[in-house]
Design a protein around this motif. Structure first.
Motif: not given
Length: 387
Positions: A327-330, A336-337, A341-342
């Motif tokens: 969540f630091g990449q834009r 990948a998230i 989470l899975f």
């Protein structure tokens, strides 16, 4: 109080709330805090809407005053043709005016809080479409044929999640080792008042401090930040352990206070020491419940370790927390998230199922099926017997 007076009181109260909130927007507190100023403006607007709504309702109620007076006059003169006695009359439905006003007041506070935090209605309306878009991308990341990049994401997620499970396990063991003696000392039926009160106070202080504060303020500066080799995992484990001591000790002390007093009296009458009384009269009664409490705390610590990892205390949280996480990449790498989470959900569910099975086994015992009898045996088949 008549219904008309209740409506008047509702209007006056709403006007006072709206006026007070409007005046608070010009105070020094509102000038120093933008959030407080927006909150007061939202509260004033919501209270004004309530004033208008209650006033309109009151006007409508006044408009029916003539009809209600005529109906009462007809009833008093007996022109209805039938005058029911006390046994025939229905009970009067209680008024819910103040209950409804309390619900409206809760809604006004909600609107004021939403305005104070800067919530946008347009963002709320756009949320379902965005959620669908992001969910589709995350499912695509989980369901894709793993290439080299995807295999790296799966490997990183599994390694970090296993680190979180290890952190939670260490924290649970630390909490379990200290919670049993602390729980005994905090039980009113086991310790004198001079020990009971200080121990209760210490445990209350520990429970009042979240594990996040323990990690950020104490253990991360002492032990390090980041993955396991940099000391972050140890910081997270000790933070969870200290926090677990407060919660587990309270639950264990309550379980000890609820034991059957019969074995305690019997052990005292037989001349047992205090330690012997705890060993043979208390622990056999509470140990199954204590083990279940420890296992449940292990499940809680797994979820908490993911949050601590976002602060630099090791575990799965470091993969998703900014500035170096997902969540630091834009723009966000939703595939990948989704994989991360899975893995979190899958391993957490597996651990919950195993822990739930062990808890059930500890509390209810094992169910043993007896061998089937021969066909010529006249006795009915014996059901399963809990051991």
């Amino acid at each position: 109080m008549s219904y008309g007076y209740k409506i008047s009181a509702g209007v006056v109260g709403s006007v006072l709330v709206a006026a007070l909130a409007f005046l608070m927007t010009y105070t020094s507190v509102a000038e120093a805090s933008e959030v407080f100023r927006r909150m007061m403006w939202g509260l004033a607007v919501a209270a004004t809407v309530v004033v208008v709504a209650v006033a309109v309702y009151g006007l409508a109620y006044l408009g029916t005053a003539r009809q209600r007076a005529e109906a009462q006059q007809r009833l008093d003169s007996g022109r209805t043709g039938y005058a029911p006695d006390r046994l025939d009359m229905r009970p009067v439905k209680p008024s819910k005016f103040w209950y409804n006003m309390a619900l409206i007041f809760v809604g006004v506070l909600f609107v004021g809080s939403a305005a104070g935090t800067g919530m946008s209605l347009s963002a709320l309306l756009e949320m379902p479409a965005r959620m669908w878009d992001y969910t589709v991308q995350m499912i695509a990341g989980v369901a894709q044929i793993p290439d080299e990049e995807a295999r790296g994401d799966w490997s990183n997620a599994f390694d970090a999640m296993l680190e979180s499970v290890a952190i939670a396990w260490i924290g649970t063991i630390v909490g379990a080792l200290f919670s049993l003696p602390c729980g005994i000392l905090a039980a009113r039926n086991m310790t004198p008042l001079a020990i009971y009160l200080p121990m209760r106070f210490i445990l209350s202080v520990i429970r009042a401090v979240p594990e996040i504060v323990f990690a950020v303020a104490i253990f991360i500066p002492l032990l390090g930040v980041g993955p396991a080799q940099m000391g972050g995992a140890m910081a997270g484990a000790f933070a969870l352990g200290i926090s677990s001591i407060g919660t587990l000790s309270k639950l264990i002390s309550e379980a000890i206070e609820g034991v059957d007093p019969g074995p305690l009296e019997a052990s005292r009458a037989s001349g047992a020491t205090h330690t012997q009384m705890i060993r043979w009269a208390v622990l056999p009664q509470v140990l199954p419940e204590v083990l279940a409490i420890w296992l449940y705390r292990f499940e809680v610590n797994i979820r908490a370790s993911a949050i601590l990892g976002a602060l630099g205390a090791g575990g799965i949280g470091r993969l998703i927390s900014p500035p170096n996480g997902l969540f630091g990449q834009r723009p966000y790498d939703w595939e990948a998230i989704g994989i991360t989470l899975f893995v979190i959900i899958a391993i957490t569910i597996v651990v919950d199922q195993i822990s739930g099975f062990v808890r059930h086994r500890v509390i209810h015992g094992k169910t043993v099926k007896q061998k089937k009898r021969r066909k010529d045996d006249s006795d009915p088949k014996v059901a399963a017997v809990p051991v």
